[in-house]
Design an enzyme around this catalytic site. Structure first.
Site, mmCIF file in Angstrom:
data_model
loop_
_atom_site.group_PDB
_atom_site.id
_atom_site.type_symbol
_atom_site.label_atom_id
_atom_site.label_comp_id
_atom_site.label_asym_id
_atom_site.label_seq_id
_atom_site.Cartn_x
_atom_site.Cartn_y
_atom_site.Cartn_z
ATOM 1 N N HIS A 67 0.823 -1.215 0.000
ATOM 2 C CA HIS A 67 0.000 0.000 0.000
ATOM 3 C C HIS A 67 0.852 1.258 0.000
ATOM 4 O O HIS A 67 2.012 1.246 0.399
ATOM 5 C CB HIS A 67 -0.925 0.034 1.222
ATOM 6 C CG HIS A 67 -0.190 0.090 2.535
ATOM 7 N ND1 HIS A 67 0.454 -0.994 3.088
ATOM 8 C CD2 HIS A 67 0.019 1.114 3.400
ATOM 9 C CE1 HIS A 67 1.015 -0.652 4.226
ATOM 10 N NE2 HIS A 67 0.785 0.626 4.444
ATOM 11 N N ASP A 78 0.380 4.854 1.936
ATOM 12 C CA ASP A 78 -0.411 5.202 3.116
ATOM 13 C C ASP A 78 -1.560 6.151 2.796
ATOM 14 O O ASP A 78 -1.386 7.152 2.074
ATOM 15 C CB ASP A 78 0.481 5.868 4.189
ATOM 16 C CG ASP A 78 1.377 4.861 4.891
ATOM 17 O OD1 ASP A 78 1.038 3.666 4.916
ATOM 18 O OD2 ASP A 78 2.422 5.290 5.427
ATOM 19 N N HIS A 89 4.639 0.215 0.303
ATOM 20 C CA HIS A 89 5.415 -0.598 1.240
ATOM 21 C C HIS A 89 4.600 -1.766 1.759
ATOM 22 O O HIS A 89 3.376 -1.799 1.627
ATOM 23 C CB HIS A 89 5.980 0.253 2.375
ATOM 24 C CG HIS A 89 4.950 1.042 3.118
ATOM 25 N ND1 HIS A 89 4.440 2.231 2.642
ATOM 26 C CD2 HIS A 89 4.319 0.815 4.292
ATOM 27 C CE1 HIS A 89 3.546 2.701 3.489
ATOM 28 N NE2 HIS A 89 3.441 1.860 4.510
ATOM 29 N N ARG A 123 4.994 6.026 14.026
ATOM 30 C CA ARG A 123 4.969 6.725 12.730
ATOM 31 C C ARG A 123 4.462 8.151 12.871
ATOM 32 O O ARG A 123 3.454 8.399 13.512
ATOM 33 C CB ARG A 123 4.055 5.955 11.773
ATOM 34 C CG ARG A 123 4.021 6.537 10.369
ATOM 35 C CD ARG A 123 3.133 5.718 9.471
ATOM 36 N NE ARG A 123 1.815 6.297 9.359
ATOM 37 C CZ ARG A 123 0.772 5.707 8.778
ATOM 38 N NH1 ARG A 123 0.905 4.497 8.257
ATOM 39 N NH2 ARG A 123 -0.400 6.292 8.720
HETATM 40 O O1 LIG Z 1 5.182 -2.087 10.167
HETATM 41 C C1 LIG Z 1 5.843 -1.583 9.245
HETATM 42 O O2 LIG Z 1 7.008 -1.855 9.041
HETATM 43 C C2 LIG Z 1 5.192 -0.584 8.331
HETATM 44 C C3 LIG Z 1 3.768 -0.401 8.685
HETATM 45 C C4 LIG Z 1 3.080 0.587 7.792
HETATM 46 O O3 LIG Z 1 2.430 0.227 6.862
HETATM 47 C C5 LIG Z 1 3.256 2.014 8.077
HETATM 48 O O4 LIG Z 1 3.951 2.381 9.019
HETATM 49 O O5 LIG Z 1 2.693 2.816 7.336
HETATM 50 FE FE LIG Z 2 1.794 1.923 5.758
#
Ligand SMILES: O=C(O)CCC(=O)C(=O)O
Ligand SMILES: [Fe+2]
Length: 314
Positions: free
Chosen positions: A106, A108, A262, A278
């Protein structure tokens, strides 16, 4: 290839080392925080535009506040999420105990019109093995298309929403934390129509804008919509187009959310915890090759993100 830049502090050298032909670089010689000098911030910005995802090791000193202050130097942070509002005021925890296993490709938050410009992710708790993350360049995915497929993609638009088919993605029974997470994730319905190829606001590069939130390609019957989505999405995730990061505690990754997708690899023990924090930077409403912007179909993301205008935010 390694590029060295002189930092403001003459005793350190900022080094940017490429990790792959199309995506990924590791930066050393930087202590991230709200007190970074302008030249180093400019180097980070340039590296992000060029390499799409950049990695920093050894940032154990960073707290949530420090991560946020650094984020403010790079752009303007959004609220943590449009619908996951029980998260704190500044950051979103990606926590394996609470639905945070993003093992689906995806970009984000593409279900809103103002797609985030970038995300800054910091490793807080890691499993003893596994749990890496992979990023793919959506710019290279577009660039590598044969001319007829470029033309086709440039003329398509897709609808993205925050209710996607989890059952199709996972054979397992979700645990209580995951069920609660999904309920909150879908608590307000968002749907946005985006061009399948958008023009990056800062680099001018063209990139595919797809990922798991796509519900349909506009104007096509379901079977053809799914077939075309698969065709272009498979181009994004070709391995040559990706870079994979094996996290260590204190690592920070920053990705250009308008040039990447990602996938968090769910290959760690179910009993082990993995948590990352995040912070997301606001981005403008995407525009297609024809200059037509994305349009919100349902939901209003104004309180989530100050983005929306096409001025550079990072
Ligand atoms: O858990 C992760 O490494 C990435 C998760 C994810 O999709 C994000 O942080 O946007
Ligand atoms: Fe993500």
């Amino acid at each position: 290839m390694s590029l060295a830049y002189a930092a403001a502090d003459p005793t350190t050298t900022v080094r940017v080392v490429k990790l792959g032909n199309h995506i990924g670089a590791q930066i050393s010689g930087v202590r991230l925080g709200g007190d970074l000098d302008k030249a180093t911030v400019a180097t980070i910005r340039a590296a992000l535009n060029e390499h799409k995802v950049i990695f920093f090791r050894d940032q154990q000193h960073l707290s949530e506040d420090g991560q946020y202050e650094f984020a403010q130097l790079l752009g303007s942070p959004t609220t943590p999420h449009p619908t996951l509002t029980s998260a704190g005021a500044k950051s979103l925890d990606i926590d394996s105990r609470y639905g945070g296993r993003s093992n689906v490709w995806h970009t984000d938050v593409t279900f809103v019109d103002r797609v985030p410009r970038a995300s800054i992710l910091r490793a807080v708790t890691l499993p003893s093995y596994g749990g890496s993350t992979t990023w793919a360049s959506t710019v290279e995915a577009y660039n590598a298309l044969p001319a007829p497929l470029k033309l086709l993609a440039e003329n398509l638009r897709a609808r993205h929403s925050n209710t996607y088919d989890y059952v199709a993605e996972s054979a397992e029974h979700p645990d209580a934390g995951t069920v609660a997470y999904r309920r909150e994730f879908e608590s307000t319905y968002f749907e946005t129509e985006h061009p399948v190829v958008h023009v990056h606001p800062d680099t001018g590069e063209r990139a595919l804008l797809l990922g798991c939130f796509v519900k349909e390609i506009v104007g096509l019957p379901g079977s053809e919509s799914r077939a075309l989505f698969r065709l272009f999405q498979d181009r994004v995730t070709r391995l040559e187009n990706t870079t994979r990061w094996n996290w260590e505690l204190g690592d920070v990754a920053i990705w250009d959310n308008l040039a990447t997708q990602h996938y968090a690899v769910d290959d760690y023990d179910a009993d082990e915890r993995r948590k990352l924090t995040r912070i997301t930077l606001a981005g403008p409403i995407p525009v297609g090759v024809d200059g037509v912007p994305s349009t919100a179909i349902a939901g209003n993301a104004e309180s989530y993100s100050t983005g929306g205008t096409r001025t550079a935010v990072s």
